[in-house]
Design an enzyme around this catalytic site. Sequence first.
Site, PDB file in Angstrom:
ATOM      1  N   TYR A  95       0.829  -1.199   0.000  1.00  0.00           N
ATOM      2  CA  TYR A  95       0.000   0.000   0.000  1.00  0.00           C
ATOM      3  C   TYR A  95       0.870   1.257   0.000  1.00  0.00           C
ATOM      4  CZ  TYR A  95      -3.901   3.061   1.321  1.00  0.00           C
ATOM      5  OH  TYR A  95      -4.857   4.043   1.361  1.00  0.00           O
ATOM      6  N   LYS A 100       0.834   3.955  -3.080  1.00  0.00           N
ATOM      7  CA  LYS A 100       0.442   5.343  -2.869  1.00  0.00           C
ATOM      8  C   LYS A 100       1.604   6.300  -3.130  1.00  0.00           C
ATOM      9  CE  LYS A 100      -3.822   4.502  -2.057  1.00  0.00           C
ATOM     10  NZ  LYS A 100      -4.833   4.883  -3.072  1.00  0.00           N
TER      11      LYS A 100
END
Length: 261
Positions: free
Chosen positions: A164, A168
Amino acid sequence: MTQSAQIRTLEGRVALVTGAGGGLGRGIALALAEMGAKVVIAARRGVTGEETAALIRAEGGEALALEVDVTVLASVQAAVGAALERFGGLDILVHNATHGASGHPKQLEAFDDQDWDDQVAVDLAGAHHCALAAFEALRGSDAARAVFLCSAFGLHGAALNPAYAAIKGAIRGLTKALAREWGPFGITVNAISPAALTSAAEAFFASNPALYQDYLGKFPLGRIGHERDDVGRAVAGLCGPGMGYVTGQIIQVDGGLYTAV
């Protein structure tokens, strides 16, 4: 009707929101519609997309719900085509769709290639597909806006969530690159890093009240954001006429949670 609902700064605009069958995506879609936009709801499951569309229609807005798989370029292209056919254009793109496993802590050594690829396919390749599919339509708008959902994890890192954080971080780079590439066409490209109490988070904290109080204490404003009222309206504001000179920015919509970044 609230005062915010009366200021319809997006009247006549058309928006496409991915991952809008619930959570932040639903909040963003509702806020865009509240400001007057016609919203195309792109959801992985048609039934949840219809639920969001029904909420918009119940408030007097216009919405079209579509079952869309952002991991497949043709699926996103079809959604853009439907927006053009139904509403005559596309002015706003919001890529919010996130893989369901993205929010679950998992050490790097526990990831296999499929785990990693599955998250990248939705979160990052999905952003790529949305950008590819929407560019020509956005270029035809006189006030085009693209917004990606980012996270402070992509800046400060995330222990136990390397995929993640990596994704991002890549979204940050994509946002800035597209802002440069699309600027000459009048398209602004920004990202927001939100902190909101989603339904999934509420269920988790209901079983862990001590953790909720600890988390709440980290917010300078003393509250955790609301999907629609805080995050959704921030996105709607970013897509409005007063923000046409803001591009290439990663905006924290988090009540001051990550003041250090």
